[in-house]
Design an enzyme around this catalytic site. Sequence first.
Site, PDB file in Angstrom:
ATOM      1  N   ASP A 156      43.962  31.648  40.209  1.00 44.46           N
ATOM      2  CA  ASP A 156      43.547  32.800  39.473  1.00 44.46           C
ATOM      3  C   ASP A 156      43.689  32.387  37.787  1.00 44.46           C
ATOM      4  O   ASP A 156      44.737  32.023  37.306  1.00 44.46           O
ATOM      5  CB  ASP A 156      44.142  33.844  39.728  1.00 44.46           C
ATOM      6  CG  ASP A 156      43.563  35.136  39.128  1.00 44.46           C
ATOM      7  OD1 ASP A 156      42.764  35.051  38.344  1.00 44.46           O
ATOM      8  OD2 ASP A 156      44.384  36.255  39.019  1.00 44.46           O
ATOM      9  N   ASP A 178      36.193  34.672  33.751  1.00 43.82           N
ATOM     10  CA  ASP A 178      37.252  35.000  34.790  1.00 43.82           C
ATOM     11  C   ASP A 178      36.804  34.539  36.172  1.00 43.82           C
ATOM     12  O   ASP A 178      35.678  34.933  36.644  1.00 43.82           O
ATOM     13  CB  ASP A 178      37.427  36.391  34.747  1.00 43.82           C
ATOM     14  CG  ASP A 178      38.555  36.870  35.593  1.00 43.82           C
ATOM     15  OD1 ASP A 178      39.480  36.346  35.855  1.00 43.82           O
ATOM     16  OD2 ASP A 178      38.343  37.851  36.365  1.00 43.82           O
TER      17      ASP A 178
END
Length: 482
Positions: A155, A360
Amino acid sequence: MEGRKVRTLLLSFVIILPSLFIGLAKPLEYQTLVLGSLPQPQTLTPDLSWSESGNLAATKIPETESGSVLDVQLHHRDAFSFNATPQALFNLRLDRDEFRVKTLTAMTAAGGKISPVRGKDFSSSVTSGLAQGSGEYFTRLGIGTPPRYVYMVLDTGSDVVWVQCAPCRKCYSQTDPVFDPAKSRSFAGVTCDSPLCHRLDSPGCNQKTKACLYQVSYGDGSFTFGEFSTETLTFRRTRVGRVAIGCGHDNEGLFVGAAGLLGLGRGKLSFPAQTGRRFGRKFSYCLVDRSSSSRPSSVIFGESAVSRSAVFTPLVTNPKLETFYYVELIGISVGGVRVAGITSSLFKLDAAGNGGVIVDSGTSVTRLTRPAYVALRDAFRAGATELKRSAGGFSLFDTCYDLSGKTEVKVPTVVLHFSGGADVSLPASNYLIPVNSNGMFCFAFAGTTSGLTIIGNIQQQGFRVVFDLTGNRIGFAPRGCA
């Protein structure tokens, strides 16, 4: 008489001139979208080029050195879902997406700090991260010596690397056995007075054992708590020693399946930051379009991560929050024409850390500030009048089309313009996507009332997205998954 001729000529000129300009107006640019279906969940298949059981017994896997390259396969979380239909998985993805965006927005508004859930042994605030529950991509790696293989979330919105550890005060269910540090020869605790401990934003200390404690809390109330330590991580046959990780004995909340999290954020304790000497503070990933490709997604660490075909834009620093990768978006084109009203002022990161644009890996649908989204949507609608609009929207999408019975359609091109001359031309499948099995396709952008713009992973599909922290830049290389 002469005056009447002049007036007649002038009138003719006034009538003809607009027609000339209309004739000279640049026609919109289109590209072909081959219509696909909702992604089928891909099953987790073992990598036959190496053996986990063989590595378990191996004691002398060479450790990486400066200039090394690491290539890691990624799995989408849907591969962990059994007996779920493509429609159910897509709906769940949108639900996770909405929650993640809310969490990101809350984190940026709070400068990454939230109230602690545990008061004992901790200072006034703890670093917030993004819950595993919102993680979209997993990889398989070994922890300890000999390596014990587990799935970990990757992530870009989190920094601290952590894994569930025995003995558990409270551990959630995971695919593999919980890692036991007592069975690893390379596990080493970190003391409270260690410089490594002080690299945590808000370290804790066990006053009895003088062990450094970490905690990461998430926007949904989930958290992981335990000892801060160093450990060896093994990626296939590549060993990376002395990585600072959280060894979580108390892990509570909405976590899913994986054993922990490999933080790829911009902060000083993320995996790319910690392994900077080995991999040059460079990594990249390529996320495949799962509706049209059976190839795996991947992440590369090291010099090979930088694609020669990438166009680069400078990274922007948010002084209030170091985790996220901020860039400057200066405009968007539809059909080869810049959309009026979409300017860099809509995406500015101010001195207080509000607004801005982040890239992201865990957000699916790109979110634009509301004025920018409305202008983009209206420009796309105007260029897609040949397509049959659906009566209503779908979930967060308000611009959808009934394309049932068709195999391909023409759609206006969409280009994102970043500072530094980085123009990113999106494939049609990155912005008009199937949302059900009845031929409904929706324009895959959404508006947000917050000032934060998020470039999501649907728009990133098929690009090798390069994070060059040494060069302080992000790059986008089209057709980068080959």
